[in-house]
Design a protein around this motif. Structure first.
Motif, PDB file in Angstrom:
ATOM      1  N   SER A 132     -14.786 -34.491 100.871  1.00 27.71           N
ATOM      2  CA  SER A 132     -15.355 -35.772 101.258  1.00 27.71           C
ATOM      3  C   SER A 132     -15.880 -36.490 100.021  1.00 27.71           C
ATOM      4  O   SER A 132     -16.736 -35.972  99.300  1.00 27.71           O
ATOM      5  CB  SER A 132     -16.497 -35.540 102.269  1.00 27.71           C
ATOM      6  OG  SER A 132     -16.867 -36.748 102.871  1.00 27.71           O
ATOM      7  N   SER A 133     -15.336 -37.658  99.760  1.00 20.59           N
ATOM      8  CA  SER A 133     -15.808 -38.545  98.676  1.00 20.59           C
ATOM      9  C   SER A 133     -15.692 -37.922  97.290  1.00 20.59           C
ATOM     10  O   SER A 133     -16.531 -38.196  96.432  1.00 20.59           O
ATOM     11  CB  SER A 133     -17.282 -38.960  98.893  1.00 20.59           C
ATOM     12  OG  SER A 133     -17.506 -39.423 100.184  1.00 20.59           O
TER      13      SER A 133
ATOM     14  N   ALA B 128     -16.989 -25.263  89.064  1.00 23.73           N
ATOM     15  CA  ALA B 128     -15.677 -25.275  88.404  1.00 23.73           C
ATOM     16  C   ALA B 128     -14.971 -26.590  88.689  1.00 23.73           C
ATOM     17  O   ALA B 128     -15.453 -27.415  89.479  1.00 23.73           O
ATOM     18  CB  ALA B 128     -14.839 -24.116  88.939  1.00 23.73           C
ATOM     19  N   ASP B 129     -13.819 -26.753  88.049  1.00 22.51           N
ATOM     20  CA  ASP B 129     -13.005 -27.957  88.210  1.00 22.51           C
ATOM     21  C   ASP B 129     -12.008 -27.719  89.344  1.00 22.51           C
ATOM     22  O   ASP B 129     -11.222 -26.764  89.288  1.00 22.51           O
ATOM     23  CB  ASP B 129     -12.261 -28.193  86.881  1.00 22.51           C
ATOM     24  CG  ASP B 129     -11.474 -29.490  86.874  1.00 22.51           C
ATOM     25  OD1 ASP B 129     -11.263 -30.079  87.950  1.00 22.51           O
ATOM     26  OD2 ASP B 129     -11.067 -29.897  85.779  1.00 22.51           O
ATOM     27  N   PHE B 130     -12.025 -28.583  90.355  1.00 20.68           N
ATOM     28  CA  PHE B 130     -11.084 -28.358  91.468  1.00 20.68           C
ATOM     29  C   PHE B 130      -9.626 -28.639  91.075  1.00 20.68           C
ATOM     30  O   PHE B 130      -8.722 -28.400  91.846  1.00 20.68           O
ATOM     31  CB  PHE B 130     -11.509 -29.071  92.749  1.00 20.68           C
ATOM     32  CG  PHE B 130     -11.767 -30.563  92.666  1.00 20.68           C
ATOM     33  CD1 PHE B 130     -10.849 -31.436  92.118  1.00 20.68           C
ATOM     34  CD2 PHE B 130     -12.944 -31.097  93.197  1.00 20.68           C
ATOM     35  CE1 PHE B 130     -11.083 -32.800  92.073  1.00 20.68           C
ATOM     36  CE2 PHE B 130     -13.194 -32.471  93.152  1.00 20.68           C
ATOM     37  CZ  PHE B 130     -12.257 -33.313  92.585  1.00 20.68           C
TER      38      PHE B 130
ATOM     39  N   ASP C  80     -17.655 -27.264  92.864  1.00 16.45           N
ATOM     40  CA  ASP C  80     -18.155 -28.507  92.273  1.00 16.45           C
ATOM     41  C   ASP C  80     -18.403 -28.292  90.786  1.00 16.45           C
ATOM     42  O   ASP C  80     -18.905 -27.251  90.377  1.00 16.45           O
ATOM     43  CB  ASP C  80     -19.445 -28.981  92.964  1.00 16.45           C
ATOM     44  CG  ASP C  80     -19.656 -30.467  92.779  1.00 16.45           C
ATOM     45  OD1 ASP C  80     -19.470 -31.226  93.751  1.00 16.45           O
ATOM     46  OD2 ASP C  80     -19.972 -30.889  91.646  1.00 16.45           O
ATOM     47  N   LYS C  81     -18.016 -29.309  90.022  1.00 16.61           N
ATOM     48  CA  LYS C  81     -18.161 -29.262  88.571  1.00 16.61           C
ATOM     49  C   LYS C  81     -19.626 -29.322  88.124  1.00 16.61           C
ATOM     50  O   LYS C  81     -19.975 -28.798  87.088  1.00 16.61           O
ATOM     51  CB  LYS C  81     -17.489 -30.520  88.015  1.00 16.61           C
ATOM     52  CG  LYS C  81     -16.294 -30.306  87.151  1.00 16.61           C
ATOM     53  CD  LYS C  81     -15.841 -31.692  86.691  1.00 16.61           C
ATOM     54  CE  LYS C  81     -14.589 -31.596  85.883  1.00 16.61           C
ATOM     55  NZ  LYS C  81     -14.048 -32.889  85.526  1.00 16.61           N
TER      56      LYS C  81
ATOM     57  N   TYR D  21     -28.835 -38.926  93.803  1.00 17.58           N
ATOM     58  CA  TYR D  21     -27.599 -39.060  94.573  1.00 17.58           C
ATOM     59  C   TYR D  21     -27.830 -38.547  95.993  1.00 17.58           C
ATOM     60  O   TYR D  21     -27.451 -39.185  96.974  1.00 17.58           O
ATOM     61  CB  TYR D  21     -26.457 -38.265  93.920  1.00 17.58           C
ATOM     62  CG  TYR D  21     -25.274 -38.119  94.836  1.00 17.58           C
ATOM     63  CD1 TYR D  21     -24.340 -39.143  94.963  1.00 17.58           C
ATOM     64  CD2 TYR D  21     -25.124 -36.992  95.625  1.00 17.58           C
ATOM     65  CE1 TYR D  21     -23.293 -39.048  95.846  1.00 17.58           C
ATOM     66  CE2 TYR D  21     -24.078 -36.875  96.510  1.00 17.58           C
ATOM     67  CZ  TYR D  21     -23.168 -37.904  96.606  1.00 17.58           C
ATOM     68  OH  TYR D  21     -22.142 -37.800  97.489  1.00 17.58           O
TER      69      TYR D  21
ATOM     70  N   GLY E 222     -15.349 -30.476  95.682  1.00 12.09           N
ATOM     71  CA  GLY E 222     -16.386 -31.461  95.344  1.00 12.09           C
ATOM     72  C   GLY E 222     -17.495 -31.386  96.374  1.00 12.09           C
ATOM     73  O   GLY E 222     -17.898 -32.392  96.945  1.00 12.09           O
TER      74      GLY E 222
HETATM   75  C1  LIG Z   1     -19.496 -38.404  95.689  1.00 10.19           C
HETATM   76  S1  LIG Z   1     -19.831 -36.693  95.473  1.00 10.19           S
HETATM   77  C2  LIG Z   1     -19.506 -36.055  97.091  1.00 10.19           C
HETATM   78  C3  LIG Z   1     -20.265 -34.800  97.380  1.00 10.19           C
HETATM   79  C4  LIG Z   1     -20.129 -34.299  98.828  1.00 10.19           C
HETATM   80  N1  LIG Z   1     -18.773 -33.901  99.131  1.00 10.19           N
HETATM   81  C5  LIG Z   1     -20.621 -35.352  99.806  1.00 10.19           C
HETATM   82  O1  LIG Z   1     -19.813 -35.813 100.637  1.00 10.19           O
HETATM   83  O2  LIG Z   1     -21.807 -35.721  99.735  1.00 10.19           O
HETATM   84  C6  LIG Z   1     -18.461 -36.101  94.538  1.00 10.19           C
HETATM   85  C7  LIG Z   1     -18.635 -34.690  93.994  1.00 10.19           C
HETATM   86  O3  LIG Z   1     -17.403 -34.289  93.415  1.00 10.19           O
HETATM   87  C8  LIG Z   1     -17.688 -33.546  92.234  1.00 10.19           C
HETATM   88  N2  LIG Z   1     -16.490 -33.596  91.382  1.00 10.19           N
HETATM   89  C9  LIG Z   1     -15.885 -34.690  90.847  1.00 10.19           C
HETATM   90  N3  LIG Z   1     -14.799 -34.316  90.152  1.00 10.19           N
HETATM   91  C10 LIG Z   1     -14.720 -32.951  90.238  1.00 10.19           C
HETATM   92  C11 LIG Z   1     -13.799 -31.967  89.740  1.00 10.19           C
HETATM   93  N4  LIG Z   1     -12.746 -32.322  89.002  1.00 10.19           N
HETATM   94  N5  LIG Z   1     -14.013 -30.682  90.038  1.00 10.19           N
HETATM   95  C12 LIG Z   1     -15.089 -30.307  90.797  1.00 10.19           C
HETATM   96  N6  LIG Z   1     -15.991 -31.186  91.295  1.00 10.19           N
HETATM   97  C13 LIG Z   1     -15.806 -32.488  91.024  1.00 10.19           C
HETATM   98  C14 LIG Z   1     -18.916 -34.224  91.646  1.00 10.19           C
HETATM   99  O4  LIG Z   1     -19.613 -33.373  90.782  1.00 10.19           O
HETATM  100  C15 LIG Z   1     -19.694 -34.574  92.914  1.00 10.19           C
HETATM  101  O5  LIG Z   1     -20.608 -33.573  93.275  1.00 10.19           O
END
Ligand SMILES: C[S@@+](CC[C@H](N)C(=O)[O-])C[C@H]1O[C@@H](n2cnc3c(N)ncnc32)[C@H](O)[C@@H]1O
Length: 241
Positions: free
Chosen positions: A114-115, A94-96, A74-75, A24, A53
């Protein structure tokens, strides 16, 4: 048409992120463009930042002003492992969507994401929770125009939020400026497109197709590009301290 099971899809996604953390990081072309645009829109120089995230640190790496503290949630443990470390950086695996956790962190000058927020099970509730802990937001959220042609061809409905609805939800809690951007990513052939989807961490649609349907989609996909739709939201929380 059968609505996809969102929970099933999203737990798959989390597994996917853990397994694909390394790839990724190398293949997230669109997410890199998104984070660049999002960070360039921040002019207030927030000093206490929460990144929801946070992944491997794309947001943190683009902060070019002085900050006091950076908290990333981040999870996925393997994504957290890629994130820069430092005295002023706190990383929480953790879970946001854990409202208790968010409240326990205190107040922030800005919540950035972001994303990532498109994966929330209950995005309206999450936005409400965010509004209660921050002065400002800068959010980039993938919307249902992402992979539009794939969804149209397969009859599967997107699980991503619709940008108009999302803007309305944001306006309930924030004085917000929203802009929807469309991106196209061009590929030499269809196989590379679908490989990119798998690696990028924004897949979902192709996972719910059987082998024959996937083959057909790869064979018949009409464009040399994939489509992405992202809503950028910046603004201030209406809830005071
Ligand atoms: C597409 S990536 C984006 C990462 C970073 N923000 C970037 O722009 O490169 C999405 C991230 O959100 C995290 N994520 C998704 N759902 C989540 C949740 N409920 N709690 C915490 N993290 C989460 C995923 O593990 C992943 O690392």
């Amino acid at each position: 048409m059968k609505k996809p099971d969102l929970r099933e899809n999203r737990s798959l996604h989390t597994l996917e992120f853990s397994r694909r953390a390394e790839s990724y990081h190398a293949h997230n072309i669109i997410q890199k463009k998104v984070v660049q645009k999002l960070l360039s829109s921040i002019t207030s120089g927030p000093r206490k930042i929460l990144d929801l995230g946070c992944g491997g640190g794309a947001v943190y790496e683009r902060i070019d002003w002085e900050i006091e503290s950076f908290t990333g949630i981040d999870k996925a443990d393997q994504m957290c492992a890629l994130h820069p470390q430092g005295e002023h950086i706190r990383l929480l695996q953790a879970d946001f969507e854990d409202a208790g956790l968010l409240k326990s962190l205190g107040r922030f000058d800005m919540v950035i994401s972001s994303s990532a927020l498109q994966w929330a099970h209950d995005l309206p509730k999450l936005l409400e929770n965010i509004a209660s802990i921050t002065d400002e937001i800068a959010l980039a959220i993938f919307c249902d125009g992402t992979f539009r042609t794939i969804y149209e061809m397969t009859g599967i409905s997107s699980f991503l939020p619709e940008s108009g609805m999302l803007q309305k939800e944001l306006e309930k809690h924030f004085d917000v400026t929203c802009k929807t951007e469309h991106y196209r990513l061009t590929f030499e052939d269809n196989i590379s497109k679908f490989r990119y989807i798998k690696r990028s961490g924004v897949s979902g649609g192709t996972r719910r197709l059987n082998v024959e349907e996937t083959r057909r989609l790869i064979r018949d996909y009409p464009h040399d590009y994939l489509e992405f739709e992202v809503l950028f939201a910046t603004g201030r929380s209406r809830r005071g301290c």
